[in-house]
Design an enzyme around this catalytic site. Structure first.
Site, short mmCIF file in Angstrom:
data_model
loop_
_atom_site.label_atom_id
_atom_site.label_comp_id
_atom_site.label_asym_id
_atom_site.label_seq_id
_atom_site.Cartn_x
_atom_site.Cartn_y
_atom_site.Cartn_z
N ARG A 88 -24.71 -1.96 31.11
CA ARG A 88 -25.38 -1.60 32.42
C ARG A 88 -25.77 -0.10 32.37
NH1 ARG A 88 -21.90 -5.58 36.21
NH2 ARG A 88 -23.06 -7.75 35.72
N ASP A 126 -5.66 -9.62 28.84
CA ASP A 126 -6.72 -8.89 29.61
C ASP A 126 -6.61 -7.48 30.05
OD1 ASP A 126 -9.21 -8.72 31.05
OD2 ASP A 126 -8.19 -8.94 32.86
N ASP A 165 -8.23 -5.22 32.73
CA ASP A 165 -8.30 -4.67 34.17
C ASP A 165 -7.75 -6.02 34.90
OD1 ASP A 165 -9.34 -2.06 33.38
OD2 ASP A 165 -11.39 -3.29 33.02
N ARG A 225 -18.18 -12.45 24.94
CA ARG A 225 -17.67 -12.10 26.50
C ARG A 225 -16.93 -12.98 26.87
NH1 ARG A 225 -19.10 -8.89 31.18
NH2 ARG A 225 -18.92 -10.00 32.97
N THR A 234 -11.08 -7.34 26.29
CA THR A 234 -11.52 -6.80 27.48
C THR A 234 -12.90 -6.79 27.68
OG1 THR A 234 -11.73 -4.80 29.21
CG2 THR A 234 -11.27 -4.35 26.94
N ASN A 235 -13.76 -7.39 28.74
CA ASN A 235 -15.05 -7.36 29.08
C ASN A 235 -15.45 -6.04 29.68
OD1 ASN A 235 -15.12 -10.07 27.94
ND2 ASN A 235 -15.31 -10.83 30.32
#
Length: 512
Positions: A397, A348, A350, A436, A390-391
């Site tokens: 958004r 991952d 972050d 996701r 990574t998401n």
């Protein structure tokens, strides 16, 4: 006509400690009738010092010359032994097959072309491997010494890595060589049994490799007795009948134990004043030792040096063999199957690789987690492939653009080193996509792109969705908690480590 054939889909891997024989091997490969058109990975297994190319530069220049045509690549293993060195070598390969050679052998001039024929046969039969034929040249003007006869046994030994080719995917499936074997002994038979060689899955090839007899000092045969400990690792992993399946005779171990018992009884009886028992046990020890010595002297040259060597080592070998046998019984009691390191480690971004900056679209804000570069470099040095998944819901958004996310990812690679695959999910939680996390899409895609079995893959993350994505894909999830990780997530996770470095330690140790 062979010049236009497709390159052979294999990588030659040679573990080495920089012996002069390496130059002779490379000269043999450079002098093939059909030029060698495959990578040659030299795995430098010296504990330290200058790089192999620098250490052997003069010998290589003199032995090969600048126009040798070999595609030589050097990786370092750091003195972990031949099993570990071979593992590092094959993990750096990206070919269908991996061809192992020892650094003291001499493939004949038609070896490369015959290897092609052997691998075509192995492919047609869906075999896992192909073994070369080994020839050990012995003196023609005298009887061979004990050391020379022992080396000549390689001609009939099965599945030795002096010249053995395996499918890379099958090596990966079993974790490669068992690095608990610390020396060049039994590690090849162990791997062959795990790959089903005793069931005909490794074929005898037609290629020929010469294995010269290495020089040896007077005590070489005594040092070889350390291999008795490895026999008990074989027994723990493969069962009591392992030697039958591996076609490996047990030798004189029971008689060695009897000789040691007689010697010990003689000393104990003498100390306690039982003279008759001491003499009888001493005579049994002497008779057993003499029988062992004669069995080694009789077929040899019988010159003064050989006789002296056989008498001295024959008195010591039973004790050394028994000591190492006991050591092996104690050390390897309850040993389980070998797992090795993962083939692919996904991470991952972050919170795992870099400090979390919510919806970060600025490469200048990227700050690696402490120790991340060192942890990744450690895996790279072992040949483990690396990826980032990574998401990035900020794209969905409208908080960041895809270009900004890609720029941040590029900065991560700039700071932490190259990655074999980088994947991101641009969707939001409400989009219901399959990529996701905790959905397994990115994990499956990474495995597919790199042709890696998910079962040999680990995903490291800082929240439960990372672990769930791994498990849904058939991979293994590691949780490295941060302040945002919930307590119940930590409690549910099977593999939890305090830091990324600790997670890598666990993987390297086979705890995954």
């Amino acid at each position: 006509m062979n010049q236009h054939r497709a390159p052979l889909d294999t990588t030659v891997v040679v573990p080495t400690v920089g012996r002069p024989s390496l130059v002779a091997l490379l000269r043999s490969l450079a002098g093939q009738t059909v030029p060698l058109d495959v990578p040659v990975v030299l795995v430098d297994d010296r504990p330290g010092g200058p790089g192999l190319a620098e250490a052997l530069r003069a010998d290589l220049d003199r032995g090969l010359g600048p126009g040798h045509g070999l595609d030589l690549r050097v990786v370092r293993a750091g003195g972990g032994g031949p099993a570990r060195a071979r593992n590092i070598g094959w993990r750096h390969a990206r070919t269908t097959w991996v061809s192992f050679l020892d650094d003291d052998v001499l493939p004949d001039e038609g070896w490369h072309e015959r290897l092609r024929v052997d691998l075509e046969l192995a492919t047609s039969r869906d075999a896992v491997g192909s073994e070369g034929r080994i020839r050990v040249p012995l003196p023609e003007d005298r009887r061979p010494t004990d050391w020379e006869r022992g080396t000549a046994g390689l001609e009939t030994a099965r599945w030795i890595t002096a010249d053995l080719t395996y499918r890379r995917r099958d090596l990966a499936a079993v974790g490669g060589f068992d690095e608990r074997f610390p020396r060049a002994f039994r590690e090849d038979a162990d791997l062959a049994l795990r790959l089903g060689a005793d069931r005909g899955r490794v074929l005898q090839g037609s290629r020929l490799t010469v294995h010269p007899v290495r020089p040896a000092d007077d005590w070489a045969s005594l040092r070889q007795q350390a291999g008795n400990a490895d026999d008990y690792l074989m027994r723990a992993v493969h069962g009591a009948d392992w030697h039958v399946r591996a076609e490996a005779p047990l030798g004189r171990r029971p008689r060695h134990v009897a000789i040691v018992a007689a010697g010990a009884l003689s000393v104990a009886a003498a100390v306690s004043g039982r003279r008759g028992t001491a003499l009888a046990a001493g005579a049994a020890w002497l008779a057993g030792t003499a029988d062992f010595a004669w069995a080694r002297i009789q077929p040899g040259p019988r010159d003064r040096g050989e006789v002296r060597r056989m008498l001295l080592t024959s008195a010591a070998i039973p004790f050394a063999a028994t000591y190492h046998s006991v050591r092996g019984i104690l050390r390897h009691r309850g040993a389980g199957p070998w797992r090795g390191v993962p083939d692919l480690v996904l991470l991952d971004r972050d919170g795992t690789l870099v400090h979390d900056v919510p919806y970060n679209g600025d490469p200048d804000l990227v700050r690696p987690v402490e120790g991340a570069r060192e942890a990744l470099d450690r895996l790279r040095s072992l040949g483990v492939r690396l990826g980032m998944v990574t998401n990035q819901s900020g794209i969905a958004r409208g908080l960041i653009t895809r270009e900004q996310a890609d720029a941040v990812n590029a900065r991560v690679e700039e700071l932490l080193g190259p990655l074999d695959v980088v994947l991101l999910c641009p969707h939001g939680p409400e989009d219901g996509c399959g990529c996701r996390k905790p959905a397994p899409g990115m994990v499956k895609q990474a495995c597919a792109e790199l042709d890696v079995d998910p079962a040999r893959t680990v995903l490291v993350g800082d929240i439960e969705s990372d672990v769930l994505a791994a498990e849904a894909a058939g991979a293994v999830g590691f949780l490295v908690p941060t302040p945002v990780t919930r307590t119940e997530e930590v409690e549910r996770a099977r593999h939890v480590r305090a830091t990324l470095a600790a997670a890598v330690d666990a993987m390297v140790g086979g705890e995954w």
